[in-house]
Design a protein around this motif. Structure first.
Motif, mmCIF file in Angstrom:
data_model
loop_
_atom_site.group_PDB
_atom_site.id
_atom_site.type_symbol
_atom_site.label_atom_id
_atom_site.label_comp_id
_atom_site.label_asym_id
_atom_site.label_seq_id
_atom_site.Cartn_x
_atom_site.Cartn_y
_atom_site.Cartn_z
ATOM 1 N N GLN A 173 1.198 -1.103 0.429
ATOM 2 C CA GLN A 173 0.302 0.044 0.412
ATOM 3 C C GLN A 173 0.661 1.083 -0.156
ATOM 4 O O GLN A 173 0.340 1.990 -0.371
ATOM 5 C CB GLN A 173 -0.961 0.011 0.783
ATOM 6 C CG GLN A 173 -1.987 0.746 1.186
ATOM 7 C CD GLN A 173 -2.920 1.509 2.150
ATOM 8 O OE1 GLN A 173 -2.784 -0.268 3.546
ATOM 9 N NE2 GLN A 173 -3.459 1.893 2.702
ATOM 10 N N ARG A 174 2.151 1.632 0.924
ATOM 11 C CA ARG A 174 2.758 2.568 0.657
ATOM 12 C C ARG A 174 3.581 2.328 -0.546
ATOM 13 O O ARG A 174 3.768 3.463 -1.554
ATOM 14 C CB ARG A 174 3.744 2.040 1.758
ATOM 15 C CG ARG A 174 4.486 3.373 1.982
ATOM 16 C CD ARG A 174 5.465 3.190 2.970
ATOM 17 N NE ARG A 174 5.295 2.511 3.668
ATOM 18 C CZ ARG A 174 5.484 1.865 5.432
ATOM 19 N NH1 ARG A 174 6.889 1.532 5.075
ATOM 20 N NH2 ARG A 174 5.168 1.177 6.842
ATOM 21 N N GLY A 175 4.232 2.067 -1.234
ATOM 22 C CA GLY A 175 4.527 1.812 -2.488
ATOM 23 C C GLY A 175 3.941 2.411 -3.207
ATOM 24 O O GLY A 175 3.938 3.296 -4.054
ATOM 25 N N PHE A 176 2.418 2.435 -3.715
ATOM 26 C CA PHE A 176 2.011 2.097 -4.641
ATOM 27 C C PHE A 176 0.852 3.617 -4.120
ATOM 28 O O PHE A 176 0.350 4.384 -5.129
ATOM 29 C CB PHE A 176 0.201 0.887 -5.042
ATOM 30 C CG PHE A 176 1.321 0.117 -5.558
ATOM 31 C CD1 PHE A 176 1.577 0.108 -7.053
ATOM 32 C CD2 PHE A 176 1.069 -0.816 -4.923
ATOM 33 C CE1 PHE A 176 2.003 -1.010 -7.413
ATOM 34 C CE2 PHE A 176 1.680 -1.988 -5.871
ATOM 35 C CZ PHE A 176 2.329 -1.799 -7.128
ATOM 36 N N GLU A 177 -0.028 4.007 -2.934
ATOM 37 C CA GLU A 177 -0.304 5.417 -2.569
ATOM 38 C C GLU A 177 0.550 6.086 -2.821
ATOM 39 O O GLU A 177 0.428 6.966 -2.932
ATOM 40 C CB GLU A 177 -0.861 5.028 -1.750
ATOM 41 C CG GLU A 177 -2.189 3.500 -1.042
ATOM 42 C CD GLU A 177 -3.147 3.974 0.052
ATOM 43 O OE1 GLU A 177 -3.661 2.950 -0.447
ATOM 44 O OE2 GLU A 177 -2.283 4.286 0.115
ATOM 45 N N SER A 209 7.744 -4.292 -3.038
ATOM 46 C CA SER A 209 7.776 -2.342 -3.171
ATOM 47 C C SER A 209 6.887 -2.000 -4.058
ATOM 48 O O SER A 209 7.089 0.146 -3.893
ATOM 49 C CB SER A 209 9.831 -3.013 -3.998
ATOM 50 O OG SER A 209 9.772 -3.168 -4.928
ATOM 51 N N GLY A 210 7.057 -2.133 -5.226
ATOM 52 C CA GLY A 210 6.180 -1.784 -5.917
ATOM 53 C C GLY A 210 7.164 -1.075 -7.293
ATOM 54 O O GLY A 210 6.414 -0.288 -8.283
ATOM 55 N N LEU A 211 8.472 -1.218 -7.321
ATOM 56 C CA LEU A 211 9.382 -1.004 -7.900
ATOM 57 C C LEU A 211 8.858 -2.120 -9.717
ATOM 58 O O LEU A 211 8.957 -2.694 -9.506
ATOM 59 C CB LEU A 211 11.036 -0.365 -7.721
ATOM 60 C CG LEU A 211 10.953 -0.320 -6.790
ATOM 61 C CD1 LEU A 211 12.239 -0.564 -5.759
ATOM 62 C CD2 LEU A 211 11.147 1.427 -7.196
ATOM 63 N N ALA A 239 17.920 -9.844 2.674
ATOM 64 C CA ALA A 239 17.772 -11.204 2.946
ATOM 65 C C ALA A 239 17.650 -12.364 2.244
ATOM 66 O O ALA A 239 17.894 -13.469 2.707
ATOM 67 C CB ALA A 239 16.354 -10.924 3.236
ATOM 68 N N GLY A 240 18.294 -12.040 0.966
ATOM 69 C CA GLY A 240 18.257 -13.368 -0.298
ATOM 70 C C GLY A 240 17.144 -14.370 -0.190
ATOM 71 O O GLY A 240 17.249 -15.381 -0.204
ATOM 72 N N LYS A 241 16.158 -13.914 -0.098
ATOM 73 C CA LYS A 241 14.771 -14.942 -0.070
ATOM 74 C C LYS A 241 14.457 -14.513 -0.817
ATOM 75 O O LYS A 241 13.193 -15.674 -0.771
ATOM 76 C CB LYS A 241 14.951 -15.737 1.364
ATOM 77 C CG LYS A 241 14.530 -14.610 2.074
ATOM 78 C CD LYS A 241 13.987 -14.731 3.475
ATOM 79 C CE LYS A 241 12.255 -16.009 3.778
ATOM 80 N NZ LYS A 241 12.357 -15.700 4.897
ATOM 81 N N TYR A 242 13.925 -14.004 -1.658
ATOM 82 C CA TYR A 242 12.615 -13.233 -2.464
ATOM 83 C C TYR A 242 13.084 -13.252 -4.029
ATOM 84 O O TYR A 242 13.892 -13.181 -4.215
ATOM 85 C CB TYR A 242 12.919 -12.014 -2.356
ATOM 86 C CG TYR A 242 11.892 -12.053 -0.127
ATOM 87 C CD1 TYR A 242 12.729 -11.401 0.398
ATOM 88 C CD2 TYR A 242 10.863 -12.076 0.082
ATOM 89 C CE1 TYR A 242 12.482 -11.208 2.223
ATOM 90 C CE2 TYR A 242 10.419 -12.097 0.806
ATOM 91 C CZ TYR A 242 11.413 -11.859 2.264
ATOM 92 O OH TYR A 242 10.746 -11.511 3.537
ATOM 93 N N THR A 243 12.531 -13.769 -4.654
ATOM 94 C CA THR A 243 12.759 -13.667 -6.521
ATOM 95 C C THR A 243 12.089 -11.779 -6.407
ATOM 96 O O THR A 243 12.219 -11.349 -5.860
ATOM 97 C CB THR A 243 11.489 -14.356 -6.787
ATOM 98 O OG1 THR A 243 10.515 -13.812 -7.094
ATOM 99 C CG2 THR A 243 11.706 -15.657 -6.418
ATOM 100 N N VAL A 244 12.992 -11.849 -7.939
ATOM 101 C CA VAL A 244 12.901 -10.237 -8.033
ATOM 102 C C VAL A 244 11.023 -9.944 -8.444
ATOM 103 O O VAL A 244 11.084 -9.425 -8.378
ATOM 104 C CB VAL A 244 13.146 -10.722 -9.737
ATOM 105 C CG1 VAL A 244 12.973 -8.774 -10.427
ATOM 106 C CG2 VAL A 244 14.768 -10.506 -9.065
ATOM 107 N N ALA A 245 10.324 -10.654 -8.950
ATOM 108 C CA ALA A 245 9.287 -10.445 -9.315
ATOM 109 C C ALA A 245 8.289 -10.448 -8.354
ATOM 110 O O ALA A 245 7.549 -9.675 -7.477
ATOM 111 C CB ALA A 245 8.450 -12.048 -9.503
ATOM 112 N N GLU A 246 8.729 -11.140 -6.584
ATOM 113 C CA GLU A 246 8.033 -11.151 -5.449
ATOM 114 C C GLU A 246 8.732 -9.472 -4.777
ATOM 115 O O GLU A 246 8.020 -8.685 -4.030
ATOM 116 C CB GLU A 246 8.719 -11.856 -4.722
ATOM 117 C CG GLU A 246 8.241 -13.221 -4.866
ATOM 118 C CD GLU A 246 8.514 -14.535 -3.988
ATOM 119 O OE1 GLU A 246 10.000 -14.452 -2.954
ATOM 120 O OE2 GLU A 246 7.796 -15.481 -3.287
#
Length: 304
Positions: A254-258, A287-289, A275-282
């Motif tokens: 919400q913070r990223g988009f609003e 993040s909204g990036l 953290a090294g445990k998230y995919t680029v898609a996640e």
């Protein structure tokens, strides 16, 4: 469990199964005597079934290893719980019917019920199925009772899944907590220890999202239990980071988009990459990036 029994406890229980499924592995090991590692892959399934009373219920079960597990949460006693469980389990078993040596065979899931209240009672739900030829099939579902698990045992066995419900043991002491400073201080000291343990087991090991999400679920149930006990509610809430209404991951979206603040989004993405445990898609989703910006940040961090 079903729509008619949808409570804050059920909401928190489902949230942990869906957003933090790894926390349920130590609980499965505790109940069924297995030794799954906490990072074992988990496949979640959700299905709707109609009971004989016409109620539509949502059943949630997990594939762990080569077995199906079905765990339900009950905040109050239910004299026909075993009937409901056998309905769920039979419907689930039929979905995975197999043909072996010319015969159809169904496999019931490994099921258990988590009771949030009550220290005594039977260790399992039991039911007998009498076949036309007189043979009797025993249906057995183990019970785990929340109040039998002290804070130390929860820490020792890493049963973090139980922590949001731990405060229920204090619900009958609300008046004393408001009037007796020593009792209130004892409660708050216990929650200081809980928060410190979560820092050591999650936050200090780079599991920031799990730490924040679990803290917030603990706070939700504490706020509910102490809704009419202001001192206890505020004390636990302050220790656990304040009264938060949304999971951290949802707030980040919400913070990223609003707000559209790229700097904040970049900080969020950087923490997730570290953290090294998230995919680029996640990372893009949280993040909204854009994918391009996340890839640029990833390359920049790798070159340092």
């Amino acid at each position: 469990m079903g729509n008619k029994n949808n409570t804050i406890f059920d909401d928190v229980f489902r949230t942990m199964l869906e957003k933090m499924p790894g926390l349920v592995i130590p609980l499965i090991n505790e109940v069924f005597g297995t030794a799954y590692p906490e990072d074992i892959p988990i496949i979640q399934k959700r299905n709707e079934h109609e009971t004989k009373g016409g109620e539509i219920i949502t059943d949630s079960h997990l594939f762990v290893g080569n077995k199906v597990y079905h765990i339900e949460c009950q905040s109050t006693g239910d004299p026909v719980m075993v009937i409901r469980m056998v309905e769920y389990d039979f419907a689930t078993a039929l979905e995975y019917v197999e043909r072996e040596n010319g015969k159809f065979r169904i496999y019931f899931p490994h099921s258990c019920v988590l009771y949030l209240r009550g220290k005594s009672g039977t260790a399992a739900l039991e039911l007998e199925v009498v076949m036309p030829d007189g043979k009797i099939l025993e249906y057995h579902v183990p019970i785990i009772r929340m109040e039998q698990y002290t804070r130390d045992v929860i820490f020792q066995k890493n049963l973090l899944f139980l922590l949001p419900f731990y405060v229920i043991r204090y619900e009958k002491q609300k008046k004393e907590l408001e009037e007796n400073t020593e009792k209130l201080d004892s409660l708050l000291s216990e929650y200081h220890l809980i928060e410190q343990h979560l820092e050591e087991t999650l936050l200090d090991r780079g599991k920031e999202k799990e730490y924040r999400d679990l803290i917030e679920l603990i706070t939700r149930i504490s706020d509910y239990i102490f809704s009419d006990a202001g001192k206890a509610r505020k004390g636990v809430g302050d220790i656990m980071g304040g009264n938060v209404l949304e999971l951290e991951s949802d707030r980040l979206i919400q913070r990223g988009f609003e707000q559209g603040e790229e700097q904040q989004a970049l900080k969020t993405a950087q923490r997730m990459l570290e953290a090294g445990k998230y995919t680029v898609a996640e990372i893009c989703m949280i993040s909204g990036l854009s994918q391009e910006k996340v890839e640029q940040l990833k390359n920049k961090m790798a070159s340092k």
